[in-house]
Design an enzyme around this catalytic site. Structure first.
Site, PDB file in Angstrom:
ATOM      1  N   GLU A  31       0.856  -1.195   0.000  1.00 40.98           N
ATOM      2  CA  GLU A  31       0.000   0.000   0.000  1.00 40.98           C
ATOM      3  C   GLU A  31       0.891   1.243   0.000  1.00 40.98           C
ATOM      4  O   GLU A  31       1.813   1.344   0.797  1.00 40.98           O
ATOM      5  CB  GLU A  31      -0.920  -0.032   1.231  1.00 40.98           C
ATOM      6  CG  GLU A  31      -1.692   1.250   1.518  1.00 40.98           C
ATOM      7  CD  GLU A  31      -2.474   1.808   0.328  1.00 40.98           C
ATOM      8  OE1 GLU A  31      -3.275   1.089  -0.266  1.00 40.98           O
ATOM      9  OE2 GLU A  31      -2.243   3.001  -0.008  1.00 40.98           O
ATOM     10  N   THR A  40     -10.351   5.852  -2.363  1.00 41.75           N
ATOM     11  CA  THR A  40     -11.790   6.077  -2.563  1.00 41.75           C
ATOM     12  C   THR A  40     -12.617   5.405  -1.468  1.00 41.75           C
ATOM     13  O   THR A  40     -13.717   5.849  -1.150  1.00 41.75           O
ATOM     14  CB  THR A  40     -12.190   5.539  -3.959  1.00 41.75           C
ATOM     15  OG1 THR A  40     -11.346   6.169  -4.921  1.00 41.75           O
ATOM     16  CG2 THR A  40     -13.617   5.862  -4.294  1.00 41.75           C
ATOM     17  N   SER A  45     -20.398   7.260  -0.604  1.00 36.80           N
ATOM     18  CA  SER A  45     -21.721   7.430   0.029  1.00 36.80           C
ATOM     19  C   SER A  45     -21.978   6.430   1.149  1.00 36.80           C
ATOM     20  O   SER A  45     -22.974   6.558   1.875  1.00 36.80           O
ATOM     21  CB  SER A  45     -22.837   7.284  -1.016  1.00 36.80           C
ATOM     22  OG  SER A  45     -22.631   8.157  -2.101  1.00 36.80           O
ATOM     23  N   ILE A  47     -23.004   3.403   1.018  1.00 32.28           N
ATOM     24  CA  ILE A  47     -24.227   2.624   0.831  1.00 32.28           C
ATOM     25  C   ILE A  47     -23.853   1.225   0.345  1.00 32.28           C
ATOM     26  O   ILE A  47     -22.994   1.069  -0.534  1.00 32.28           O
ATOM     27  CB  ILE A  47     -25.133   3.248  -0.275  1.00 32.28           C
ATOM     28  CG1 ILE A  47     -25.285   4.764  -0.095  1.00 32.28           C
ATOM     29  CG2 ILE A  47     -26.479   2.538  -0.356  1.00 32.28           C
ATOM     30  CD1 ILE A  47     -25.933   5.202   1.147  1.00 32.28           C
ATOM     31  N   HIS A  49     -25.340  -1.125  -1.878  1.00 33.56           N
ATOM     32  CA  HIS A  49     -26.426  -1.091  -2.859  1.00 33.56           C
ATOM     33  C   HIS A  49     -27.083  -2.462  -3.006  1.00 33.56           C
ATOM     34  O   HIS A  49     -26.402  -3.487  -2.982  1.00 33.56           O
ATOM     35  CB  HIS A  49     -25.873  -0.659  -4.222  1.00 33.56           C
ATOM     36  CG  HIS A  49     -25.389   0.758  -4.235  1.00 33.56           C
ATOM     37  ND1 HIS A  49     -26.240   1.834  -4.261  1.00 33.56           N
ATOM     38  CD2 HIS A  49     -24.140   1.276  -4.200  1.00 33.56           C
ATOM     39  CE1 HIS A  49     -25.532   2.951  -4.270  1.00 33.56           C
ATOM     40  NE2 HIS A  49     -24.255   2.643  -4.216  1.00 33.56           N
ATOM     41  N   ARG A 309     -14.169   8.668  -8.289  1.00 33.57           N
ATOM     42  CA  ARG A 309     -14.567   7.376  -8.873  1.00 33.57           C
ATOM     43  C   ARG A 309     -13.540   6.924  -9.923  1.00 33.57           C
ATOM     44  O   ARG A 309     -13.072   7.741 -10.708  1.00 33.57           O
ATOM     45  CB  ARG A 309     -15.912   7.499  -9.593  1.00 33.57           C
ATOM     46  CG  ARG A 309     -17.054   8.010  -8.731  1.00 33.57           C
ATOM     47  CD  ARG A 309     -18.271   8.290  -9.606  1.00 33.57           C
ATOM     48  NE  ARG A 309     -19.383   8.862  -8.858  1.00 33.57           N
ATOM     49  CZ  ARG A 309     -19.537  10.160  -8.613  1.00 33.57           C
ATOM     50  NH1 ARG A 309     -18.654  11.030  -9.024  1.00 33.57           N
ATOM     51  NH2 ARG A 309     -20.585  10.595  -7.926  1.00 33.57           N
ATOM     52  N   ILE A 332     -12.862  -0.162 -10.658  1.00 30.45           N
ATOM     53  CA  ILE A 332     -13.883  -0.552  -9.668  1.00 30.45           C
ATOM     54  C   ILE A 332     -14.571   0.721  -9.155  1.00 30.45           C
ATOM     55  O   ILE A 332     -14.235   1.259  -8.093  1.00 30.45           O
ATOM     56  CB  ILE A 332     -13.263  -1.377  -8.509  1.00 30.45           C
ATOM     57  CG1 ILE A 332     -12.405  -2.534  -9.042  1.00 30.45           C
ATOM     58  CG2 ILE A 332     -14.371  -1.872  -7.586  1.00 30.45           C
ATOM     59  CD1 ILE A 332     -13.143  -3.632  -9.769  1.00 30.45           C
ATOM     60  N   CYS A 438     -10.580  17.384  20.591  1.00 29.18           N
ATOM     61  CA  CYS A 438      -9.779  16.179  20.889  1.00 29.18           C
ATOM     62  C   CYS A 438      -8.482  16.070  20.098  1.00 29.18           C
ATOM     63  O   CYS A 438      -7.576  15.346  20.524  1.00 29.18           O
ATOM     64  CB  CYS A 438     -10.614  14.916  20.712  1.00 29.18           C
ATOM     65  SG  CYS A 438     -11.119  14.590  19.008  1.00 29.18           S
TER      66      CYS A 438
HETATM   67  C1  LIG Z   1     -18.372   9.745  -4.836  1.00 30.91           C
HETATM   68  C2  LIG Z   1     -18.359   8.247  -4.703  1.00 30.91           C
HETATM   69  C3  LIG Z   1     -19.438   7.579  -4.135  1.00 30.91           C
HETATM   70  C4  LIG Z   1     -19.454   6.197  -4.037  1.00 30.91           C
HETATM   71  N1  LIG Z   1     -20.458   5.582  -3.362  1.00 30.91           N
HETATM   72  C5  LIG Z   1     -20.458   4.241  -3.232  1.00 30.91           C
HETATM   73  C6  LIG Z   1     -21.469   3.597  -2.480  1.00 30.91           C
HETATM   74  O1  LIG Z   1     -22.285   4.234  -1.833  1.00 30.91           O
HETATM   75  N2  LIG Z   1     -21.484   2.250  -2.467  1.00 30.91           N
HETATM   76  C7  LIG Z   1     -20.574   1.511  -3.156  1.00 30.91           C
HETATM   77  O2  LIG Z   1     -20.686   0.301  -3.160  1.00 30.91           O
HETATM   78  N3  LIG Z   1     -19.548   2.099  -3.808  1.00 30.91           N
HETATM   79  C8  LIG Z   1     -19.473   3.436  -3.847  1.00 30.91           C
HETATM   80  N4  LIG Z   1     -18.451   4.059  -4.487  1.00 30.91           N
HETATM   81  C9  LIG Z   1     -17.381   3.245  -5.071  1.00 30.91           C
HETATM   82  C10 LIG Z   1     -16.439   2.730  -4.017  1.00 30.91           C
HETATM   83  O3  LIG Z   1     -16.092   3.731  -3.089  1.00 30.91           O
HETATM   84  C11 LIG Z   1     -15.192   2.215  -4.713  1.00 30.91           C
HETATM   85  O4  LIG Z   1     -15.584   1.351  -5.761  1.00 30.91           O
HETATM   86  C12 LIG Z   1     -14.280   1.428  -3.787  1.00 30.91           C
HETATM   87  O5  LIG Z   1     -13.996   2.152  -2.628  1.00 30.91           O
HETATM   88  C13 LIG Z   1     -13.016   1.100  -4.546  1.00 30.91           C
HETATM   89  O6  LIG Z   1     -12.116   0.440  -3.694  1.00 30.91           O
HETATM   90  P1  LIG Z   1     -10.675   0.122  -4.206  1.00 30.91           P
HETATM   91  O7  LIG Z   1     -10.050  -0.730  -3.171  1.00 30.91           O
HETATM   92  O8  LIG Z   1     -10.747  -0.396  -5.602  1.00 30.91           O
HETATM   93  O9  LIG Z   1      -9.970   1.538  -4.355  1.00 30.91           O
HETATM   94  P2  LIG Z   1      -9.290   2.470  -3.251  1.00 30.91           P
HETATM   95  O10 LIG Z   1     -10.056   2.535  -2.010  1.00 30.91           O
HETATM   96  O11 LIG Z   1      -8.992   3.766  -3.925  1.00 30.91           O
HETATM   97  O12 LIG Z   1      -7.932   1.716  -2.918  1.00 30.91           O
HETATM   98  C14 LIG Z   1      -6.860   1.661  -3.830  1.00 30.91           C
HETATM   99  C15 LIG Z   1      -5.590   1.688  -3.024  1.00 30.91           C
HETATM  100  O13 LIG Z   1      -4.479   1.466  -3.884  1.00 30.91           O
HETATM  101  C16 LIG Z   1      -3.409   2.239  -3.415  1.00 30.91           C
HETATM  102  N5  LIG Z   1      -2.465   2.416  -4.517  1.00 30.91           N
HETATM  103  C17 LIG Z   1      -2.665   3.087  -5.678  1.00 30.91           C
HETATM  104  N6  LIG Z   1      -1.565   3.043  -6.441  1.00 30.91           N
HETATM  105  C18 LIG Z   1      -0.646   2.330  -5.757  1.00 30.91           C
HETATM  106  C19 LIG Z   1       0.694   1.946  -6.023  1.00 30.91           C
HETATM  107  N7  LIG Z   1       1.307   2.309  -7.151  1.00 30.91           N
HETATM  108  N8  LIG Z   1       1.352   1.232  -5.088  1.00 30.91           N
HETATM  109  C20 LIG Z   1       0.745   0.863  -3.936  1.00 30.91           C
HETATM  110  N9  LIG Z   1      -0.524   1.200  -3.640  1.00 30.91           N
HETATM  111  C21 LIG Z   1      -1.210   1.920  -4.533  1.00 30.91           C
HETATM  112  C22 LIG Z   1      -4.049   3.542  -2.986  1.00 30.91           C
HETATM  113  O14 LIG Z   1      -3.250   4.261  -2.081  1.00 30.91           O
HETATM  114  C23 LIG Z   1      -5.345   3.039  -2.346  1.00 30.91           C
HETATM  115  O15 LIG Z   1      -5.225   2.851  -0.963  1.00 30.91           O
HETATM  116  C24 LIG Z   1     -18.379   5.455  -4.564  1.00 30.91           C
HETATM  117  C25 LIG Z   1     -17.272   6.114  -5.098  1.00 30.91           C
HETATM  118  C26 LIG Z   1     -17.256   7.509  -5.130  1.00 30.91           C
HETATM  119  C27 LIG Z   1     -16.044   8.208  -5.611  1.00 30.91           C
END
Ligand SMILES: Cc1cc2nc3c(=O)[nH]c(=O)nc-3n(C[C@H](O)[C@H](O)[C@H](O)COP(=O)(O)OP(=O)(O)OC[C@H]3O[C@@H](n4cnc5c(N)ncnc54)[C@H](O)[C@@H]3O)c2cc1C
Length: 478
Positions: A31, A40, A45, A47, A49, A309, A332, A438
């Site tokens: 990470e 992200t 939100s 939620i 879904h 997103r 994703i 705090c």
């Molecule tokens: C406005 C908004 C609203 C949303 N609402 C919802 C909702 O209500 N319900 C729902 O189901 N989904 C929702 N989503 C989608 C959801 O939040 C994401 O799909 C989900 O959090 C993605 O998770 P992830 O692990 O793929 O990405 P992330 O949480 O972004 O994790 C990716 C990780 O990879 C790490 N990383 C990146 N590059 C490197 C690298 N080169 N080396 C090492 N580490 C790296 C980053 O630091 C990060 O920690 C929403 C998204 C947005 C933006």
């Protein structure tokens, strides 16, 4: 050599690591940041879904519905705040009523249980604060709300407790094919692995390009929010959506598991890491939300935030192996939080198809409990304080978080190293004053426990120092 390296520890990387940690495998999670759940996954939100939105037949549809079931079970097992409150999509016109019928049809095809079309009056009978202009609603009883960062943390902790190695501050800078496996270059040196999983969120396109020919672009889209004080937390009891558009699921109004009200998001093209809020974006969110729930008192706003997103312009997740032993969990976007545990399950299946040998461990530790002082009975509180006086010192007055809880989170498998890391684990700083009271106390505790000077304590990511300067006597100006 590791069996599997997972790049990224948001909800998707953490869920994948947890699923893989059920097997006898050497796992390494890389990470970039100093904590998990800081992409992200921490700004959305929140939620879970129900699954009527994705196009039937897509991976997104299947993983959303399966993920919603798994999230319910896993949150229960791992003590993650979760509330099965259901959701409604509102229609304000005949055209939108047609959209509701389409969503119902999709939902039935996707296997979403319990969907029901309501008249405007039936919707208002459930949610009295809805606007008089609401003509109809689609009720989805399996939708829920969750603490997104705690869910991710719980998955990551479970993986670590079951043997996965988490390397923080380990940004992946390059990936090379070597023999049967890969050399992954990171800010902390190289890691050799047989299989590599790309779970890098908005950076999943960049990580893909390190190992395989360029085949997609991430087109980031920022969503901005209002978080309102608990005084507004009971304005609605369920998640209130408007009809989805090409840009996304529209502006919603929802309770949070922490007792607040969340309102948002908009959808604007952005840079991958641009989490700024804008006056224009927030004005749009406010105007749209008041169409659904006219009584929202925006003067009770305690915070604005934005999340980005990982859109790709396609209406599905990009999951697959573009190179031998290299698995993309890319693009994703929403509903990625809901789908995360199902994506984890599917990732294991795909890696097995690539030849990863899977042998289940005899013992898999799938337990997690944390003390929430403010939820305890007076007798239980008294007993706890008698056993450990640190539980008698309240650090966050808004959320009634004690020093005992902060010290306990510093002893968990993934201890926090920042003030916001503490906030994500025990809620200190989440209340009305947003850490005004705090934060200096949390800085003192972190400084003492991590053996760092107060000036070295960061708010969140590495380099975000809390203090402008330290005085010569060692005292800090906050
Ligand atoms: C406005 C908004 C609203 C949303 N609402 C919802 C909702 O209500 N319900 C729902 O189901 N989904 C929702 N989503 C989608 C959801 O939040 C994401 O799909 C989900 O959090 C993605 O998770 P992830 O692990 O793929 O990405 P992330 O949480 O972004 O994790 C990716 C990780 O990879 C790490 N990383 C990146 N590059 C490197 C690298 N080169 N080396 C090492 N580490 C790296 C980053 O630091 C990060 O920690 C929403 C998204 C947005 C933006």
């Amino acid at each position: 050599m590791a069996d599997v390296v997972i790049i990224g520890c948001g909800a998707v990387g953490a869920a994948t690591a947890m699923e893989l940690s059920r097997y006898k495998l050497e796992l390494v999670i890389l990470e970039r940041e100093n904590d998990v759940a800081v992409g992200t996954t921490k700004a959305n939100s929140a939620i879970l879904h129900a699954g009527y939105d994705p196009r039937p037949g897509t991976l997104m549809a299947r993983l959303n519905v399966r993920g919603s079931e798994l999230c319910r079970a896993y949150c229960h097992a791992l003590d993650v705040p979760y509330r099965g409150c259901g959701s409604m999509v509102l229609a304000f016109s005949e055209e939108e009523r047609e959209t509701l019928r389409e969503l119902l049809d999709r939902g039935v095809k996707n296997g979403v249980p319990g969907l029901e079309l309501l008249t405007g009056d039936q919707a208002r009978a459930r949610e009295p604060e809805l606007a008089d202009t609401v003509q109809a609603a689609l009720w989805a009883p399996t939708a829920a709300i969750v603490s997104p960062w705690e869910m991710c943390l719980a998955f990551a902790e479970t993986a670590v407790k079951n043997g996965a190695q988490l390397r923080l501050n380990a940004c992946v800078t390059g990936i090379e094919r070597r023999g049967e496996g890969y050399t992954v270059h990171t800010a902390q040196g190289d890691v050799e692995a047989r299989y590599v999983v790309n779970a890098a969120g908005v950076d999943s396109g960049a990580v893909h390009d390190m190992a395989a020919p360029h085949s997609f672009d991430i087109t980031p889209s920022r969503g901005e929010y209002y978080l309102l004080d608990k005084a507004e937390g009971a304005r609605v009891n369920t998640v209130i959506f408007q009809c989805p558009t090409k840009l996304g699921k529209g502006v919603l109004v929802s309770p949070t598991v922490h007792g607040n009200l969340i309102v948002g998001p908009n959808a604007e093209p952005s840079e991958p890491h641009d989490e700024a809020t804008t006056a224009g974006g927030l004005a749009f969110v406010k105007e749209r939300a008041l169409l659904s729930v006219p009584g929202i008192d925006f003067s009770k706003s305690i915070r604005n935030f934005a999340g980005v997103r990982a859109n790709t312009g396609r209406d599905d997740f990009l999951i697959g192996c573009p190179a031998p032993g290299f698995l993309d969990l890319a693009g994703i976007c929403s509903p990625g939080l809901t789908s995360a545990p199902a994506i984890g399950e599917y990732a294991v299946e795909l890696l097995a198809r690539e030849g990863l040998a899977l042998e289940k461990k005899e013992h898999f530790d799938f337990s997690r409990r944390r003390v929430r002082f403010k939820e305890l009975s007076p007798e239980a509180r008294e007993e706890l304080v008698r056993r450990d006086p640190a539980y008698g010192r309240v650090i966050c007055r808004c959320e009634t978080v004690t020093e005992g809880e902060i010290l306990a989170c510093l002893r968990t498998p993934i201890p926090p190293v920042s003030v916001d890391g503490v906030k994500r684990r025990v809620n200190a700083g989440m209340g009305r004053c947003q850490g005004g009271f705090c934060a200096p106390r949390v800085v003192e505790i972190l400084s003492r426990e991590l053996h760092l000077s107060p000036g070295e304590i960061v708010k969140d990511r590495a380099g975000m120092k809390m203090l402008a300067r330290e005085t010569k006597g060692g005292e800090a100006d906050v």
